[in-house]
Design a protein around this motif. Structure first.
Motif, mmCIF file in Angstrom:
data_model
loop_
_atom_site.group_PDB
_atom_site.id
_atom_site.type_symbol
_atom_site.label_atom_id
_atom_site.label_comp_id
_atom_site.label_asym_id
_atom_site.label_seq_id
_atom_site.Cartn_x
_atom_site.Cartn_y
_atom_site.Cartn_z
ATOM 1 N N GLY A 110 0.809 -1.211 0.000
ATOM 2 C CA GLY A 110 0.000 0.000 0.000
ATOM 3 C C GLY A 110 0.841 1.258 0.000
ATOM 4 N N VAL A 111 0.274 2.339 -0.538
ATOM 5 C CA VAL A 111 0.923 3.653 -0.535
ATOM 6 C C VAL A 111 -0.079 4.685 -0.019
ATOM 7 N N LEU A 112 0.433 5.815 0.429
ATOM 8 C CA LEU A 112 -0.429 6.877 0.925
ATOM 9 C C LEU A 112 -1.162 7.566 -0.216
ATOM 10 N N ASP A 113 -2.437 7.816 -0.036
ATOM 11 C CA ASP A 113 -3.189 8.638 -0.967
ATOM 12 C C ASP A 113 -2.681 10.078 -0.824
ATOM 13 N N GLY A 114 -2.501 10.747 -1.937
ATOM 14 C CA GLY A 114 -1.940 12.094 -1.893
ATOM 15 C C GLY A 114 -2.880 13.142 -1.332
ATOM 16 N N GLN A 115 -4.176 12.900 -1.384
ATOM 17 C CA GLN A 115 -5.150 13.899 -0.961
ATOM 18 C C GLN A 115 -5.953 13.469 0.265
ATOM 19 N N GLU A 116 -6.476 12.275 0.240
ATOM 20 C CA GLU A 116 -7.313 11.811 1.337
ATOM 21 C C GLU A 116 -6.489 11.018 2.351
ATOM 22 N N GLN A 117 -7.068 10.841 3.529
ATOM 23 C CA GLN A 117 -6.359 10.137 4.605
ATOM 24 C C GLN A 117 -6.605 8.639 4.483
ATOM 25 N N ARG A 118 -6.102 8.096 3.381
ATOM 26 C CA ARG A 118 -6.341 6.696 3.050
ATOM 27 C C ARG A 118 -5.079 6.031 2.505
ATOM 28 N N VAL A 119 -5.071 4.708 2.587
ATOM 29 C CA VAL A 119 -4.009 3.911 1.989
ATOM 30 C C VAL A 119 -4.589 3.271 0.735
ATOM 31 N N ARG A 140 -9.150 1.681 -1.360
ATOM 32 C CA ARG A 140 -8.598 2.722 -0.493
ATOM 33 C C ARG A 140 -9.268 2.630 0.870
ATOM 34 N N ASN A 141 -8.469 2.327 1.880
ATOM 35 C CA ASN A 141 -8.980 2.192 3.249
ATOM 36 C C ASN A 141 -8.432 3.316 4.125
ATOM 37 N N PRO A 142 -9.146 3.671 5.186
ATOM 38 C CA PRO A 142 -8.682 4.736 6.089
ATOM 39 C C PRO A 142 -7.333 4.405 6.729
ATOM 40 N N LEU A 143 -6.524 5.429 6.909
ATOM 41 C CA LEU A 143 -5.216 5.237 7.535
ATOM 42 C C LEU A 143 -5.345 4.798 8.984
ATOM 43 N N HIS A 144 -6.311 5.364 9.708
ATOM 44 C CA HIS A 144 -6.351 5.169 11.161
ATOM 45 C C HIS A 144 -6.776 3.767 11.584
ATOM 46 N N SER A 145 -7.398 3.006 10.666
ATOM 47 C CA SER A 145 -7.907 1.689 11.065
ATOM 48 C C SER A 145 -7.171 0.524 10.417
ATOM 49 N N SER A 166 -5.290 16.030 11.650
ATOM 50 C CA SER A 166 -6.315 17.069 11.767
ATOM 51 C C SER A 166 -7.423 16.884 10.741
ATOM 52 N N ALA A 167 -7.104 16.208 9.629
ATOM 53 C CA ALA A 167 -8.092 16.006 8.568
ATOM 54 C C ALA A 167 -8.841 14.675 8.694
ATOM 55 N N MET A 168 -8.433 13.841 9.634
ATOM 56 C CA MET A 168 -9.065 12.526 9.785
ATOM 57 C C MET A 168 -10.426 12.614 10.449
ATOM 58 N N LYS A 169 -11.365 11.781 9.976
ATOM 59 C CA LYS A 169 -12.702 11.723 10.558
ATOM 60 C C LYS A 169 -12.825 10.606 11.594
ATOM 61 N N MET A 170 -11.858 9.675 11.600
ATOM 62 C CA MET A 170 -11.821 8.580 12.574
ATOM 63 C C MET A 170 -13.130 7.797 12.599
ATOM 64 N N GLU A 171 -13.633 7.460 11.421
ATOM 65 C CA GLU A 171 -14.891 6.720 11.324
ATOM 66 C C GLU A 171 -14.720 5.275 11.763
ATOM 67 N N GLU A 201 -9.022 -6.470 14.322
ATOM 68 C CA GLU A 201 -10.428 -6.108 14.111
ATOM 69 C C GLU A 201 -10.663 -4.604 14.211
ATOM 70 N N GLU A 202 -9.761 -3.830 13.631
ATOM 71 C CA GLU A 202 -9.932 -2.379 13.576
ATOM 72 C C GLU A 202 -10.511 -1.953 12.224
ATOM 73 N N SER A 203 -10.213 -2.743 11.190
ATOM 74 C CA SER A 203 -10.708 -2.438 9.849
ATOM 75 C C SER A 203 -11.851 -3.370 9.442
ATOM 76 N N GLU A 204 -11.694 -4.665 9.784
ATOM 77 C CA GLU A 204 -12.719 -5.653 9.456
ATOM 78 C C GLU A 204 -12.881 -6.637 10.612
ATOM 79 N N ILE A 205 -14.091 -7.096 10.805
ATOM 80 C CA ILE A 205 -14.353 -8.101 11.828
ATOM 81 C C ILE A 205 -13.648 -9.405 11.458
ATOM 82 N N GLY A 206 -12.979 -9.998 12.434
ATOM 83 C CA GLY A 206 -12.337 -11.292 12.209
ATOM 84 C C GLY A 206 -11.014 -11.237 11.495
ATOM 85 N N VAL A 207 -10.414 -10.034 11.381
ATOM 86 C CA VAL A 207 -9.149 -9.884 10.645
ATOM 87 C C VAL A 207 -8.073 -9.296 11.553
#
Length: 265
Positions: A110-119, A140-145, A166-171, A201-207
């Protein structure tokens, strides 16, 4: 003389184009009404945009079903973009192959998305098991999870970390998704100190995932590699073995990009 459109109108038009493209990318094939609804544009605007894209060769319409889909021309553009990362893909592929053979699990680059807070997932090895945690290329998945997101962000400078935080929504996307920014900041510090990240289990249940960065000569992450396990198949007694395989591989990839580990301390 034609009066130029206000900048905000131009931006809105571009956003509508990409909204239609992203809708088609997610749906693969869709009718006009569905595209308009999901892209949140009127049918007339959507119809005009679609037929402009058809004229340009980026969208095709099935004459029998009248449904729309992306053409191979757009995939060609994506391929050219990946070619620009040819060295990364070539070097990462070698070490990912080793991790895959050693673990049999799903391996992702994975690489960082240039605009959004995603991988962004750009390369993968599927699991050899029937029950597996395979991801979709281009996802593209959120960085924080995600372990990939943590591994990537932890090895960026503090200013970038704070700007992205500061731009993360932490959904929330799974039972253990981290939602507190201070806790996430501490998690990044731990990741940087030990050289790897993990998530349960931060991004998906059972993972459960482990990830480590690929660094350039400045010690800055340019990509990260993860190993994904079904939680029920993760053997805690073998965690050190998993980490040894993963971190040896990413260290070798980092060396190929000029990274030299500081052994003075």
């Amino acid at each position: 003389m034609t009066t130029p459109k206000p900048k905000t109108e131009n931006v809105a038009a571009v956003m509508k184009v990409f909204s239609v493209l992203e809708t088609l990318a997610e749906s693969r094939t869709a009718g006009l009404a569905d595209i308009a609804q999901r892209a949140m544009t009127s049918k007339s605007t959507t119809h005009r945009l679609l037929h402009t894209m058809i004229d340009l060769g980026y969208v095709e319409q099935n004459p029998e079903t009248e449904r729309y889909e992306l053409s191979l021309r757009l995939f060609s553009l994506a391929a050219h973009s990946l070619n620009a990362h040819a060295d990364l893909l070539r070097i990462a592929d070698k070490v990912m192959n080793r991790i895959s053979r050693a673990t049999g699990e799903s391996i992702n680059l994975g690489v960082l998305d240039g605009q959004e807070q995603r991988v962004v997932y750009i390369h993968q090895y599927d699991s050899t098991y029937s029950l597996s945690m395979n991801s979709t290329l281009g996802k593209r998945n959120p960085l924080h999870s995600t372990s990939l997101g943590k591994a990537l962000l932890a090895f960026r400078d503090d200013d970038e970390i704070e700007e992205r935080l500061s731009a993360m929504k932490m959904e929330v996307s799974a039972p253990n998704t981290m939602t507190d920014k201070d806790a996430f900041r501490e998690e990044l510090k731990k990741t940087r100190a030990r050289g790897y990240s993990e998530e349960i289990e931060e991004s998906e249940i059972g993972v459960r995932c482990l990830a480590a960065p690929i660094l350039n000569q400045a010690g800055r992450s340019i990509a990260a590699i993860s190993v994904s396990f079904p939680l029920m198949r993760f053997d805690e007694s073998k965690k050190d073995d998993y980490l040894n395989v993963l971190m040896t591989a990413t260290h070798q990839a980092s060396q190929a990009f000029g990274y030299l580990e500081d052994t003075s301390s």
